[in-house]
Structure formats: C-alpha cells, structure tokens
Design a protein around this motif. Structure first.
Motif, PDB file in Angstrom:
ATOM      1  N   UNK A  16       0.830  -1.213   0.000  1.00  0.00           N
ATOM      2  CA  UNK A  16       0.000   0.000   0.000  1.00  0.00           C
ATOM      3  C   UNK A  16       0.866   1.266   0.000  1.00  0.00           C
ATOM      4  N   UNK A  17       2.095   1.129   0.543  1.00  0.00           N
ATOM      5  CA  UNK A  17       3.000   2.280   0.604  1.00  0.00           C
ATOM      6  C   UNK A  17       3.921   2.373  -0.617  1.00  0.00           C
ATOM      7  N   UNK A  18       3.688   1.491  -1.599  1.00  0.00           N
ATOM      8  CA  UNK A  18       4.402   1.647  -2.859  1.00  0.00           C
ATOM      9  C   UNK A  18       5.411   0.570  -3.208  1.00  0.00           C
ATOM     10  N   UNK A  19       5.569  -0.472  -2.374  1.00  0.00           N
ATOM     11  CA  UNK A  19       6.529  -1.528  -2.700  1.00  0.00           C
ATOM     12  C   UNK A  19       6.033  -2.332  -3.896  1.00  0.00           C
ATOM     13  N   UNK A  20       6.942  -2.622  -4.830  1.00  0.00           N
ATOM     14  CA  UNK A  20       6.570  -3.427  -5.990  1.00  0.00           C
ATOM     15  C   UNK A  20       7.733  -4.317  -6.434  1.00  0.00           C
ATOM     16  N   UNK A  21       8.583  -4.708  -5.467  1.00  0.00           N
ATOM     17  CA  UNK A  21       9.727  -5.567  -5.778  1.00  0.00           C
ATOM     18  C   UNK A  21       9.380  -7.031  -5.597  1.00  0.00           C
ATOM     19  N   UNK A  22      10.404  -7.846  -5.373  1.00  0.00           N
ATOM     20  CA  UNK A  22      10.193  -9.281  -5.183  1.00  0.00           C
ATOM     21  C   UNK A  22      10.226  -9.624  -3.698  1.00  0.00           C
ATOM     22  N   UNK A  23       9.415 -10.620  -3.318  1.00  0.00           N
ATOM     23  CA  UNK A  23       9.391 -11.135  -1.948  1.00  0.00           C
ATOM     24  C   UNK A  23       9.941 -12.554  -2.007  1.00  0.00           C
ATOM     25  N   UNK A  24      11.115 -12.771  -1.407  1.00  0.00           N
ATOM     26  CA  UNK A  24      11.852 -14.022  -1.561  1.00  0.00           C
ATOM     27  C   UNK A  24      11.796 -14.856  -0.290  1.00  0.00           C
ATOM     28  N   UNK A  25      11.652 -16.176  -0.450  1.00  0.00           N
ATOM     29  CA  UNK A  25      11.661 -17.077   0.700  1.00  0.00           C
ATOM     30  C   UNK A  25      11.757 -18.514   0.235  1.00  0.00           C
ATOM     31  N   UNK A  26      11.957 -19.437   1.171  1.00  0.00           N
ATOM     32  CA  UNK A  26      11.908 -20.856   0.825  1.00  0.00           C
ATOM     33  C   UNK A  26      10.462 -21.233   0.493  1.00  0.00           C
ATOM     34  N   UNK A  27      10.283 -22.364  -0.177  1.00  0.00           N
ATOM     35  CA  UNK A  27       8.934 -22.785  -0.585  1.00  0.00           C
ATOM     36  C   UNK A  27       7.997 -22.938   0.619  1.00  0.00           C
ATOM     37  N   UNK A  28       8.411 -23.634   1.719  1.00  0.00           N
ATOM     38  CA  UNK A  28       7.497 -23.728   2.861  1.00  0.00           C
ATOM     39  C   UNK A  28       7.233 -22.374   3.518  1.00  0.00           C
ATOM     40  N   UNK A  29       8.248 -21.495   3.553  1.00  0.00           N
ATOM     41  CA  UNK A  29       8.052 -20.166   4.168  1.00  0.00           C
ATOM     42  C   UNK A  29       6.990 -19.383   3.417  1.00  0.00           C
ATOM     43  N   UNK A  30       7.047 -19.379   2.102  1.00  0.00           N
ATOM     44  CA  UNK A  30       6.065 -18.621   1.331  1.00  0.00           C
ATOM     45  C   UNK A  30       4.686 -19.279   1.407  1.00  0.00           C
ATOM     46  N   UNK A  31       4.661 -20.607   1.510  1.00  0.00           N
ATOM     47  CA  UNK A  31       3.377 -21.297   1.696  1.00  0.00           C
ATOM     48  C   UNK A  31       2.762 -20.931   3.048  1.00  0.00           C
ATOM     49  N   UNK A  32       3.597 -20.923   4.091  1.00  0.00           N
ATOM     50  CA  UNK A  32       3.128 -20.522   5.433  1.00  0.00           C
ATOM     51  C   UNK A  32       2.684 -19.059   5.407  1.00  0.00           C
ATOM     52  N   UNK A  33       3.484 -18.197   4.790  1.00  0.00           N
ATOM     53  CA  UNK A  33       3.160 -16.767   4.733  1.00  0.00           C
ATOM     54  C   UNK A  33       1.813 -16.549   4.061  1.00  0.00           C
ATOM     55  N   UNK A  34       1.565 -17.290   2.981  1.00  0.00           N
ATOM     56  CA  UNK A  34       0.278 -17.157   2.281  1.00  0.00           C
ATOM     57  C   UNK A  34      -0.883 -17.539   3.200  1.00  0.00           C
ATOM     58  N   UNK A  35      -0.744 -18.655   3.897  1.00  0.00           N
ATOM     59  CA  UNK A  35      -1.787 -19.109   4.831  1.00  0.00           C
ATOM     60  C   UNK A  35      -2.013 -18.071   5.933  1.00  0.00           C
ATOM     61  N   UNK A  36      -0.917 -17.594   6.516  1.00  0.00           N
ATOM     62  CA  UNK A  36      -1.015 -16.670   7.647  1.00  0.00           C
ATOM     63  C   UNK A  36      -1.601 -15.331   7.209  1.00  0.00           C
TER      64      UNK A  36
END
Length: 457
Positions: A79-99
């Motif tokens: 919302x504040x203007x970030x438009x880069x990449x968000x990097x993580x391991x596969x389980x981390x990004x899966x957890x992040x999506x759920x959370x």
C-alpha cells in the motif's frame, strides 16, 4: 574502495515483535523480514503508521520464516508503494500465504463485528488489510532454494540456511561487497520433536541475532507427564482443557505429543479437537514438504486420523455444547484473537476449565495477562472473569534459549565486527549482551527502534 551500507531497525528492536531491517546500499535496498507489531497497544498502533523510509525504493524483501511478526506487514508495504520481489523458501512462502489470508480474514471480521456491535471509537472501524490486499501481495512471492547462493546483482548475494523453529525457517547470509551480514531469524531448538537441529553460520562480519530467551534457560520439564496429569485431572473433573496454540509448528507438535501419549497408553481416548483453520492449512504444508520435518507419512496420517479437525464455525459451537471432557487446541497462541476466544468466552469462568499456555507470551497480550494471574480478561468489548485454572509449559517453546543461542554462534570462525541484538525484551537483551561479552568478548550493540547505523564495507 570503501562503501557505506546503512542498516535501519524498523521493528523487533527493544521488543520481540514486528521484525523489519532495511539494508540500504548504493545499488540495492533490501528489507529482511516484514512483520507486524503485536502485544502492547503502543506497538500495535505503530502498524498503522507508514514506515519512515521511501518504500518505493525497496527492491527486495527476503523472509527468514512465515510467522506473522515476520511477514504480517507485507500487504501494508504494498500500500505504501513496494513493488519488488518477496523471496523465501517454498514452505516459508506457503506458510506466509496461509497466515496472511487468515490474518486478513480476521481483520475484516473484527472490523465488521466492531462496527455492528459499536464497541469501537473509530467510525467506521477499518480492517488493517483485506483479502484483496493479500492477493496482490502473494503475486510478488518468489521461491528460492535453501543452502544455495542466489545473486541479487553482481556484488550482492544471499543464501537461506535451515534454522529449525518452524517448517521452512532459515537464517539468512547476505554477502555485500565481500562482507557477510547474518540475520538469524528465529532460531529453533536442538532435539526438537518435529524438526532437525538448526545449522550454524561459519562466518559473520555483522551478526543480527534474536534474543527472545537471551536471559533464560528452558526448564527441564517432563512434558509427557505434565500433559498426562492435566488430561487425567480434566477427565476427573468432567472439565475442558483449552490450549491456545500457534498454528504453525506448535499445533502440529501438540497433535503429535497427544497422539504419542495415547499410543503409549499414558492417556485414555479423550476427544481431541483442533480448531484452527490456519493450523489445518499448515498441516497440509507438512504433507507437501516432507523433507523439511521428521514425521513419516505413516505417522502423519495416523496422527491426523486420531484427532477431530474442525472445519467450520458451526462445529466450533457443537464442540462447546459437547458435554464430554475434551481437549481443545485453538488459535491463537498468545490469545490475541482467533477461535480460542470463542471457547474462552463460554468456558473461562468455569472452575473445571484448564487453560494451558504453551509458548512465549509477549507483553500486552491476553496470554501474558493470564500467565501473570489476571482475574479477568477483556475481549469482544467485554470483561470475562477468569475462574479457570491457568497452567503453562514453557519447554515447548520453538525458540532457542540462552544456551542454544550461544551454541548456535560457536561455529563462527572469525570475530564479527559487531553483533546486533534484536527480537528481545529489554531484560533479555541486556542479559544476553553480558553473556556474549563473557563468552566470546565480541562487540555487542542493542539498537533501538528506528536507529540507523552506517557500516563501512
């Protein structure tokens, strides 16, 4: 040629929550973690303020793991203007999506409830972010392998290293112009029931290390005996055992423990209900990423079959109305929201109820209030008297204690130029600083929120 790298501490500095560390170089700006503040009201209010940096100039967010206090601010960053990449391991990004999805849903529901029942000063109450905001955030996720160096540009590279704590969790090694910056994330414990031991860094010019239990050793508790006795007492009193639980790791550990106790004939076949939509989704992540944990397929399936997994809110009320003695595991772990509040609303005033706290309880949370002996707690706009018995098992924490933290650092072959203590409350930070100085005689700094440090590389 000397270059300047600037570190700005945007969260989890002097407190355990809201992890965010901005590394600014002449070429790239990198944010390590992007967590929201939890706990004390003055910290939570910071979530609503824009970050005191130019967010549009941040190129990457690199995540150590998927907990809310490390990823929960991501939609606000967009919302504040970030438009880069968000990097993580596969389980981390899966957890992040759920959370993030779960968090957005709760924000929307709480705003709707506050407006409907008018227990808010805000007119109208607005969600912190929405499910639509989360959908936009997830589109920026990019999976990277762990234990492998990845280039951000010609002079900056990074690597994820297995760190225990929760599924997918890592520490981050960031090489900038030949200097190594190590961000510990949250360090797991040795001999964990579900996870392998954390790896250790071998080199760190600048070390940023969590200090949650920097002043404590976890008690040597016999968890199986404590749980067995609590469960048998609950059955004898025809009561309920309510366990507020973090949806990631703690819930799965509890399921595993209770299943093992039943298999060993240490507890009878008492009904066990898991009421955490997020926790159910995390169970699925355990199934998808078997190499990230110790459970075999057979153990995983048997454990899930033994336990009643609640799928909808109607089943929550059926469980409350069920007159049998039972165990209820429900989110959230620090009693800050989630399904556990529905159970406490109905059962916390019953002397036959036991509430078992099984993790770190941050300042300002309802969990900390209960732990400290509060005679009433406030939620949904009302006070509820606490007549239930309040118990805790500290040794189930997924965080390394002081001994584990010191042990984690012992693989570092060089003398770091500076060690920054983060993610700890003041007493833990001070004690851990003294311990590091005594053990290694390294330079140690305790940064404050929004401090900016210029480092020469």
């Amino acid at each position: 040629m000397e270059h300047s790298v600037t570190i700005q501490f945007l969260g989890a500095s002097g407190t355990v929550t809201g992890s965010k560390y901005l590394i600014a170089t002449s070429e790239l700006n990198i944010l390590i973690d992007c967590g929201m503040f939890q706990g004390l009201k003055e910290l939570r209010q910071l979530n609503w303020e824009n970050l005191p940096v130019n967010v549009e100039e941040i190129d990457f967010v690199i995540l150590t793991h998927g907990h809310l206090d490390h990823v929960g601010y991501l939609p606000r960053l967009l919302k504040q203007g970030f438009n880069g990449k968000i990097l993580g391991t596969a389980p981390t990004l899966a957890i992040a999506e759920v959370i993030l999805r779960d968090s957005a849903k709760i924000h929307e529901e709480e705003a709707e409830k506050a407006n409907k029942e008018k227990f808010t000063k805000h007119n109208p109450a607005l969600p912190f972010y929405t499910v639509k905001d989360v959908e936009k955030t997830i589109k920026l996720f990019e999976v990277e392998m762990h234990s492998k160096w990845n280039k951000l540009n010609e002079t900056i590279s990074y690597r994820f290293q297995y760190n225990g704590h929760i599924i997918g969790a890592t520490f981050i090694e960031l090489d900038i112009l030949g200097k190594r910056f190590v961000f510990s994330g949250d360090i797991g414990r040795r001999n964990d029931l579900l996870l392998e031991d954390p790896k250790k860094p071998e080199w760190a010019d600048f070390l940023f290390i969590e200090s949650t239990y920097g002043n404590k050793l976890h008690p040597q508790e016999d968890v199986e005996t404590i749980l067995s006795e609590l469960i048998i007492n609950t059955i004898n009193e025809n009561g309920n055992l309510i366990i507020p639980s973090f949806a990631v790791e703690r819930l799965q550990t509890l399921m595993y423990l209770l299943w093992k106790l039943y298999k060993k004939n240490k507890i009878p076949n008492i009904p066990i209900f898991v009421d955490s939509p997020m926790g159910n989704n995390v169970l699925e992540i355990f199934r998808r990423f078997p190499k990230w944990h110790k459970l075999s397929d057979q153990e995983y399936n048997a454990m899930c079959e033994h336990i009643n997994i609640i799928q909808n809110y109607k089943d929550t009320w059926r469980t409350i109305d069920d007159k049998r003695s039972k165990i209820i595991i429900a989110g959230s772990g620090m009693v800050t929201g989630g399904r556990v509040l529905t159970y406490l609303q109905q059962l916390i005033d019953e002397p036959t109820t036991t509430v078992l706290l099984v993790g770190y309880q941050a300042e300002g949370t309802r969990g900390r209030q209960l732990l400290d002996g509060a005679h009433e707690i406030h939620f949904y706009g009302k006070y509820y008297p606490v007549r239930a018995k309040i118990k805790s098992i500290e040794s189930l924490s997924a965080h390394a204690d002081q001994e584990d933290l010191i042990n984690w650092m012992d693989g570092i072959k060089n003398i770091p130029e500076n060690v920054f203590l983060i993610h700890g409350e003041p007493g833990a930070l001070d004690a851990f600083k003294v311990k590091i100085k005594y053990t290694y005689n390294w330079n140690v700094t305790i940064p404050k929120l929004y401090d900016v440090v210029d480092l020469i590389v």
